[in-house]
Design an enzyme around this catalytic site. Structure first.
Site, PDB file in Angstrom:
ATOM      1  N   ARG A  38       0.847  -1.199   0.000  1.00  0.00           N
ATOM      2  CA  ARG A  38       0.000   0.000   0.000  1.00  0.00           C
ATOM      3  C   ARG A  38       0.877   1.242   0.000  1.00  0.00           C
ATOM      4  O   ARG A  38       1.844   1.336   0.756  1.00  0.00           O
ATOM      5  CB  ARG A  38      -0.898  -0.008   1.241  1.00  0.00           C
ATOM      6  CG  ARG A  38      -1.586   1.313   1.552  1.00  0.00           C
ATOM      7  CD  ARG A  38      -2.452   1.150   2.798  1.00  0.00           C
ATOM      8  NE  ARG A  38      -3.085   2.369   3.246  1.00  0.00           N
ATOM      9  CZ  ARG A  38      -2.722   3.076   4.324  1.00  0.00           C
ATOM     10  NH1 ARG A  38      -1.674   2.705   5.047  1.00  0.00           N
ATOM     11  NH2 ARG A  38      -3.381   4.146   4.674  1.00  0.00           N
ATOM     12  N   ARG A  79      -5.410  17.702   6.777  1.00  0.00           N
ATOM     13  CA  ARG A  79      -4.124  17.503   7.441  1.00  0.00           C
ATOM     14  C   ARG A  79      -3.453  18.831   7.766  1.00  0.00           C
ATOM     15  O   ARG A  79      -3.657  19.815   7.065  1.00  0.00           O
ATOM     16  CB  ARG A  79      -3.166  16.698   6.557  1.00  0.00           C
ATOM     17  CG  ARG A  79      -3.495  15.238   6.543  1.00  0.00           C
ATOM     18  CD  ARG A  79      -2.360  14.375   6.100  1.00  0.00           C
ATOM     19  NE  ARG A  79      -2.880  13.018   6.056  1.00  0.00           N
ATOM     20  CZ  ARG A  79      -2.407  11.991   6.769  1.00  0.00           C
ATOM     21  NH1 ARG A  79      -1.369  12.140   7.557  1.00  0.00           N
ATOM     22  NH2 ARG A  79      -2.957  10.809   6.666  1.00  0.00           N
ATOM     23  N   LYS A 227     -12.779   2.727   1.504  1.00  0.00           N
ATOM     24  CA  LYS A 227     -12.377   2.752   2.918  1.00  0.00           C
ATOM     25  C   LYS A 227     -13.500   3.358   3.734  1.00  0.00           C
ATOM     26  O   LYS A 227     -13.898   4.498   3.489  1.00  0.00           O
ATOM     27  CB  LYS A 227     -11.104   3.591   3.079  1.00  0.00           C
ATOM     28  CG  LYS A 227      -9.883   2.966   2.394  1.00  0.00           C
ATOM     29  CD  LYS A 227      -8.698   3.900   2.452  1.00  0.00           C
ATOM     30  CE  LYS A 227      -8.194   4.119   3.858  1.00  0.00           C
ATOM     31  NZ  LYS A 227      -7.194   5.214   3.904  1.00  0.00           N
ATOM     32  N   THR A 285      -5.326  -1.442  10.388  1.00  0.00           N
ATOM     33  CA  THR A 285      -4.853  -0.466  11.382  1.00  0.00           C
ATOM     34  C   THR A 285      -4.756  -1.007  12.804  1.00  0.00           C
ATOM     35  O   THR A 285      -5.692  -1.607  13.313  1.00  0.00           O
ATOM     36  CB  THR A 285      -5.704   0.814  11.352  1.00  0.00           C
ATOM     37  OG1 THR A 285      -5.775   1.286   9.999  1.00  0.00           O
ATOM     38  CG2 THR A 285      -5.096   1.906  12.206  1.00  0.00           C
TER      39      THR A 285
HETATM   40  N1  LIG Z   1       5.878   7.424   2.207  1.00  0.00           N
HETATM   41  C1  LIG Z   1       6.146   7.840   3.438  1.00  0.00           C
HETATM   42  N2  LIG Z   1       7.188   8.668   3.656  1.00  0.00           N
HETATM   43  C2  LIG Z   1       7.474   9.106   4.876  1.00  0.00           C
HETATM   44  N3  LIG Z   1       6.784   8.787   5.988  1.00  0.00           N
HETATM   45  C3  LIG Z   1       5.733   7.997   5.845  1.00  0.00           C
HETATM   46  C4  LIG Z   1       5.348   7.474   4.555  1.00  0.00           C
HETATM   47  N4  LIG Z   1       4.251   6.737   4.715  1.00  0.00           N
HETATM   48  C5  LIG Z   1       3.967   6.777   6.013  1.00  0.00           C
HETATM   49  N5  LIG Z   1       4.860   7.524   6.714  1.00  0.00           N
HETATM   50  C6  LIG Z   1       4.901   7.752   8.156  1.00  0.00           C
HETATM   51  O1  LIG Z   1       4.383   6.596   8.832  1.00  0.00           O
HETATM   52  C7  LIG Z   1       3.295   6.948   9.681  1.00  0.00           C
HETATM   53  C8  LIG Z   1       2.263   5.840   9.693  1.00  0.00           C
HETATM   54  O2  LIG Z   1       1.854   5.508   8.385  1.00  0.00           O
HETATM   55  P1  LIG Z   1       0.343   5.442   7.946  1.00  0.00           P
HETATM   56  O3  LIG Z   1       0.313   5.050   6.524  1.00  0.00           O
HETATM   57  O4  LIG Z   1      -0.398   4.618   8.917  1.00  0.00           O
HETATM   58  O5  LIG Z   1      -0.094   6.971   7.990  1.00  0.00           O
HETATM   59  P2  LIG Z   1      -1.104   7.849   8.829  1.00  0.00           P
HETATM   60  O6  LIG Z   1      -1.082   9.157   8.169  1.00  0.00           O
HETATM   61  O7  LIG Z   1      -0.756   7.785  10.265  1.00  0.00           O
HETATM   62  O8  LIG Z   1      -2.462   7.124   8.703  1.00  0.00           O
HETATM   63  P3  LIG Z   1      -3.614   6.999   7.637  1.00  0.00           P
HETATM   64  O9  LIG Z   1      -3.500   5.578   7.195  1.00  0.00           O
HETATM   65  O10 LIG Z   1      -4.817   7.299   8.429  1.00  0.00           O
HETATM   66  O11 LIG Z   1      -3.405   7.962   6.516  1.00  0.00           O
HETATM   67  C9  LIG Z   1       2.772   8.258   9.114  1.00  0.00           C
HETATM   68  O12 LIG Z   1       2.158   9.040  10.068  1.00  0.00           O
HETATM   69  C10 LIG Z   1       4.051   8.919   8.578  1.00  0.00           C
HETATM   70  O13 LIG Z   1       4.699   9.636   9.591  1.00  0.00           O
HETATM   71  C1  LIG Z   2      -6.011   2.883   7.062  1.00  0.00           C
HETATM   72  C2  LIG Z   2      -6.656   4.123   7.478  1.00  0.00           C
HETATM   73  O1  LIG Z   2      -6.715   5.067   6.723  1.00  0.00           O
HETATM   74  C3  LIG Z   2      -7.279   4.179   8.784  1.00  0.00           C
HETATM   75  O2  LIG Z   2      -7.314   3.165   9.493  1.00  0.00           O
HETATM   76  O3  LIG Z   2      -7.799   5.246   9.137  1.00  0.00           O
END
Ligand SMILES: Nc1ncnc2c1ncn2[C@@H]1O[C@H](COP(=O)(O)OP(=O)(O)OP(=O)(O)O)[C@@H](O)[C@H]1O
Ligand SMILES: CC(=O)C(=O)O
Length: 477
Positions: A38, A79, A227, A285
């Protein structure tokens, strides 16, 4: 089936980030059995996106294991902006969220602030409302608002980092379902031939249809993952399940937008509804959250993963565990281990099948009934567009894996999402019988079937120059 069963039924999705985007780590994760990668577009720029997609494809090719790529576009998500360094919010502190380049000019010097990517935030939110930041870890109360800023008081403090997600529980956010940023991101994904687009904060079937129209317009065959993350999605669950190609129970946001004690019930209801409509479903998650820091999960996390497997979800998903966690490989290995163990002992009775509308699905149902009756049998199917494999997976055979052969590498990647389906690419012969024979030879050469094994073959066969739907039972010689 034995514990050394080569086929894990539950699929593993992991999110790519700095902890996992190297070639060496990708190779290790694919070898450990990851099925889908993902990309979270909240954190990805287009250059990185293109680079890592090409890297994933190259590593897949080298290992002979094609994985799926899912681009998670952020939809109507709010954000905070980038910060040079995290701001440590203090209890009771007055803090501004600014839009349209508002503060600092607008805020007195002693009030700290951060920009937000949504200009109408100041219109949608009322004085007295709650603003939650970073998965609800930080809580603020709105004291006042004007054209360019929301002035808040910090109720629950914490460190505020870059690009933190803002939730406004109960507030109807006036953002389009599929934003301009989503369009730009998806266009890059389509150019790079991604396999799935996951749309965040789907609120109704119409949101899914909008994305579907965009994909069709750009001639993309990517599958749509809806989602569900807030109350409107729960209210419109049935129409969303019908409209999408797969559903993701995005528990991170759901657990903030809805009272958290409702979350287990929502998950159960969503998974059951997907099963009843024959839609694949992903549980996402915090599955191994403590493993971001520690090499072993908590007992509660192990049980949570097991629960998703017992519920017969198609996939479990990792986020922070593999983007920034210290033990990404161990997390995938842990999911693999828990899923295999739970699957080996799961002897719950077969679930009622989804509504069988066509003769073909009724025939496939009979193949699954037969497979459930024959220990150590395997189902073989041949699929050009995925219909056979999807229908069989939706029928949730109790033990038999679904070995799905397709001439299309794109379809092979998409079939990775489906519970119990092991997809293989193979050119089809001039007649169904030749294709079946080739598949059996292929499986024997790989050591995946042995003499005496029962094969239930669901495919069309040629009979007096006519193709007819058929289910055959063969014993491997
Ligand atoms: N491509 C990336 N580059 C840098 N940091 C990343 C990247 N993807 C994720 N992260 C870091 O990892 C953390 C957790 O990843 P996740 O994909 O769960 O993001 P999230 O923003 O917390 O959640 P959501 O899935 O709700 O968007 C993020 O908050 C971010 O700090
Ligand atoms: C994956 C994601 O976006 C969430 O759990 O909120």
């Amino acid at each position: 089936m034995s514990a050394d069963n080569p086929f894990r039924r539950t699929k593993i999705i992991f999110t790519l980030g700095p902890a996992t985007d190297s070639e060496a780590m990708l190779e290790a994760l694919f070898r450990a059995g990851a099925d889908i990668v993902r990309l979270n577009m909240a954190h990805a720029n287009h250059e990185w996106t293109r680079t890592v997609i090409r890297r994933i494809r190259a590593v897949s090719l080298r290992l002979g294991r094609e994985v799926g790529i899912m681009m998670d576009i952020k939809g109507p998500e709010i954000r905070t902006g980038d910060l040079a360094a995290p701001i440590e919010l203090r209890p009771g502190e007055i803090f501004d969220f600014t839009v349209r380049g508002g503060a600092p000019g607008d805020s007195p010097e002693e009030v700290r602030s951060v920009g937000v990517n949504y200009a109408d935030l100041v219109k949608d939110v009322a004085v007295g409302d709650t603003v939650l930041v970073d998965n609800g870890l930080i809580r603020l109360e709105v004291l006042a608002r004007n054209e360019t800023r929301l002035r808040c008081r910090v109720l629950i403090p914490g460190p505020l980092g870059s690009r933190r997600h803002i939730n406004l529980p109960g507030v109807k956010v006036n953002l389009p379902a599929f934003t301009d940023k989503d369009r730009r991101d998806t266009a890059v994904g389509i150019e790079e031939n991604i396999d799935f687009v996951a749309l965040s904060f789907v609120r109704s079937a119409a949101d899914v249809e909008e994305l579907r129209a965009f994909l069709a317009e750009h001639k993309s065959h990517a599958r749509i993952v809806a989602k569900i993350e807030d109350r409107s999605a729960i209210d419109n669950l049935a129409e969303i399940v019908r409209a999408c190609d797969a559903l993701m129970v995005a528990r991170g946001d759901l657990g903030i937008e809805c009272p958290f004690e409702e979350l287990p019930g929502i998950q159960r209801r969503a998974v059951r509804m997907c099963l009843s409509y024959g839609r694949p479903v992903i549980v996402a998650t915090h599955m191994l959250e403590s493993m971001i820091q520690q090499p072993v999960p908590t007992r509660a996390e192990i049980t949570d993963v097991a629960n998703a497997v017992y519920e017969r979800s198609d996939c479990v998903m990792l986020s922070g565990e593999t983007t920034v966690g210290k033990y990404p490989l161990e997390c995938v290995q842990m999911l693999d281990r828990i899923a295999r163990r739970v699957e080996a002992e799961d002897d719950a009775p077969a679930a009622p099948p989804p509504e069988l509308t066509s003769e073909k699905t009724k025939l496939l149902h009979s193949a699954v009934v037969l497979a459930n009756d024959l220990p150590d049998s395997r189902i073989l199917t041949f699929t050009r567009y995925g219909f056979m494999a999807r229908s069989l997976a939706a029928l949730r055979p109790q033990r038999a894996p679904i070995l799905a052969f397709t001439p299309s590498i794109e379809l092979q990647r998409q079939l990775r999402l489906l519970r119990g389906v092991e997809p293989y690419v193979m050119p089809f012969g001039s007649e169904p019988d030749i294709t079946i024979e080739n598949a059996i030879v292929f499986l024997r050469n790989k050591g995946l079937i042995a003499p005496g094994d029962k094969l239930i073959i669901a495919t069309d066969i040629l009979s007096q120059d006519r193709l007819i739907d058929a289910v055959q039972l063969r014993t491997v010689r």
